[in-house]
Design a protein around this motif. Structure first.
Motif, mmCIF file in Angstrom:
data_model
loop_
_atom_site.group_PDB
_atom_site.id
_atom_site.type_symbol
_atom_site.label_atom_id
_atom_site.label_comp_id
_atom_site.label_asym_id
_atom_site.label_seq_id
_atom_site.Cartn_x
_atom_site.Cartn_y
_atom_site.Cartn_z
ATOM 1 N N THR A 159 26.500 94.930 8.158
ATOM 2 C CA THR A 159 25.364 94.108 7.728
ATOM 3 C C THR A 159 24.666 93.372 8.863
ATOM 4 O O THR A 159 23.588 92.809 8.660
ATOM 5 N N HIS A 160 25.246 93.328 10.063
ATOM 6 C CA HIS A 160 24.668 92.474 11.102
ATOM 7 C C HIS A 160 23.416 93.051 11.738
ATOM 8 O O HIS A 160 22.547 92.308 12.193
ATOM 9 N N TYR A 161 23.284 94.378 11.755
ATOM 10 C CA TYR A 161 22.240 94.961 12.587
ATOM 11 C C TYR A 161 20.815 94.689 12.106
ATOM 12 O O TYR A 161 19.906 94.570 12.936
ATOM 13 N N PRO A 162 20.559 94.585 10.811
ATOM 14 C CA PRO A 162 19.203 94.174 10.410
ATOM 15 C C PRO A 162 18.770 92.851 11.033
ATOM 16 O O PRO A 162 17.592 92.660 11.340
ATOM 17 N N PHE A 163 19.711 91.941 11.252
ATOM 18 C CA PHE A 163 19.372 90.674 11.901
ATOM 19 C C PHE A 163 19.224 90.857 13.421
ATOM 20 O O PHE A 163 18.489 90.105 14.061
ATOM 21 N N ILE A 164 19.899 91.850 13.966
ATOM 22 C CA ILE A 164 19.689 92.193 15.373
ATOM 23 C C ILE A 164 18.283 92.738 15.573
ATOM 24 O O ILE A 164 17.617 92.436 16.576
ATOM 25 N N TYR A 165 17.811 93.553 14.626
ATOM 26 C CA TYR A 165 16.419 94.021 14.698
ATOM 27 C C TYR A 165 15.467 92.818 14.773
ATOM 28 O O TYR A 165 14.545 92.783 15.601
ATOM 29 N N ILE A 166 15.673 91.854 13.886
ATOM 30 C CA ILE A 166 14.785 90.687 13.845
ATOM 31 C C ILE A 166 14.885 89.896 15.140
ATOM 32 O O ILE A 166 13.865 89.477 15.707
ATOM 33 N N TYR A 167 16.100 89.683 15.625
ATOM 34 C CA TYR A 167 16.276 88.930 16.861
ATOM 35 C C TYR A 167 15.634 89.675 18.039
ATOM 36 O O TYR A 167 14.949 89.066 18.877
ATOM 37 N N THR A 168 15.843 90.977 18.111
ATOM 38 C CA THR A 168 15.259 91.778 19.188
ATOM 39 C C THR A 168 13.740 91.714 19.133
ATOM 40 O O THR A 168 13.069 91.606 20.178
#
Length: 384
Positions: A312-321
């Motif tokens: 579940t973490h990677y969608p938030f990595i997209y946003i952070y990136t």
């Protein structure tokens, strides 16, 4: 042969804890990745090797959980159990990915104004199955087989390894399994030392080159983990959780080796870490014991959130990136936001576990597994 309810086995608590250590390191690796100019200056440089560590853990645990149960379980029953364990969080990861894609805005990929909602929903629904989407449905443009939740690629290959185990490899003798592991190790070394980047990074695209990377990355560690379990000669290790946690983090945080002039040196580090260091860590961890209450609770918490946070973490990595790219933000200024994202990922993972994953798996177990047990039970007046 029917799908019957099988008694659960005790976990290896240290292995559960190490899975959490690796998963948290992956989140940190991806946050730092948003600030790197290349893999040469990436902080927590070898964080991508956590995937290979997960594959090895999975092979060991699958062997422990199922190797002695095939007399009471069919291949279909095995696959159902794996789906019940893994698939609910795959669905949740894709839902979170779709929601984040809908609301995010970035110079790095198309926005929802450029991607029809119907296309987003189709990609999400296909993602529920883990079937890779074709290039025409790559709504992000990063050539990911799962553009809403990038780590889905590793689950795709994990399922392939489980299928190979359930249909064929479970019948292999130790010698035949050792041959498979040896050949897979050779393929992994060749990939690592000859790859254009001097590493094993990749596997998330549906191209011949990337599929080669994905298969090379899963075949050795998964079946080496299975072989490690079957060898079964453990010893007693004191302070195993602390020792193994340090070894895992040190392996993943190791700076880049060889620079841009000697890429093969880093490839050699990658392959030897996967082939030698990770099995040693799992051996030591499986040999250890947890005695203190704090250590026991910590291992359980890390183990509980390890899979939910990974998927579940990677969608938030997209946003952070995207935020970093939009504002050209260096890490020395962005670290409070990075820390906030890290904490949010942990909280969300735990919430998904308790409010969604555990209840759904309990329901699926009753409906899918226990139902089959009742259907397979003989009438009461039939003697056995």
């Amino acid at each position: 042969m029917s799908t019957t309810s099988l008694p659960s086995k005790p976990h290896y608590p240290i292995l559960d804890g190490l899975r959490g250590v690796a998963a948290l390191t992956v989140v940190a690796f991806h946050l730092f990745e948003a600030h790197a100019t290349s893999h040469l200056d990436q902080f927590i440089n070898h964080g991508y090797l956590a995937v290979d560590f997960f594959f090895l853990l999975s092979g060991f645990v699958v062997g422990y959980a199922y190797d002695d149960r095939w007399g009471k379980m069919s291949a279909g029953g095995f696959f159902k159990r794996r789906l019940v364990r893994l698939q609910p969080m795959v669905v949740m990861g894709m839902i979170i990915g779709a929601l984040c894609f809908y609301f995010q805005d970035s110079v790095l990929w198309p926005t929802i104004h450029e991607v029809p909602v119907w296309k987003l929903l189709v990609v999400m629904l296909v993602g529920f199955t883990l079937i890779p989407v074709p290039v025409s449905m790559d709504i992000r443009g990063w050539q990911e087989m799962h553009p809403l939740d990038g780590p889905g690629w590793s689950l795709f290959f994990e399922y392939i390894a489980n299928i190979l185990y359930g249909l064929f490899v479970r019948r292999f003798s130790k010698m035949l399994l050792a041959v498979l592991v040896f050949l897979s190790a050779c393929a992994l070394i060749h990939l690592a030392v000859t790859s254009p980047g001097g590493d094993v990074i990749g596997g998330w695209s549906v191209t011949p080159e990337q599929l080669h990377v994905g298969f090379a990355r899963v075949m050795y560690p998964f079946f080496a983990g299975l072989l490690l379990f079957r060898l079964g000669k453990l010893t007693h290790i004191k302070n195993a959780f602390l020792l193994c946690s340090l070894l895992v983090f040190a392996s993943l945080a190791m700076p880049r080796i060889g620079g841009s002039e000697h890429l093969w040196m880093n490839g050699l580090y990658d392959s030897l870490t996967i082939i030698l260091i990770f099995p040693l860590i799992v051996f030591l961890a499986a040999s250890g014991e947890i005695k203190g209450r704090f250590s026991s609770r910590l291992c359980k918490f890390f183990g509980d959130i390890s899979y939910p946070i990974y998927i579940t973490h990677y969608p938030f990595i997209y946003i952070y990136t995207a935020w970093v790219a939009n504002h050209k933000m260096p890490f020395r200024e962005a670290w409070p936001v990075a820390l906030l994202v890290f904490i949010i990922c942990i909280i969300l993972a735990y919430a998904c576990l308790k409010l969604y994953d555990e209840p759904i798996r309990a329901w699926l177990k009753r409906v899918v597994l226990d139902k089959n047990k009742k259907q397979a039970a003989p009438p009461a007046n039939v003697s056995l």
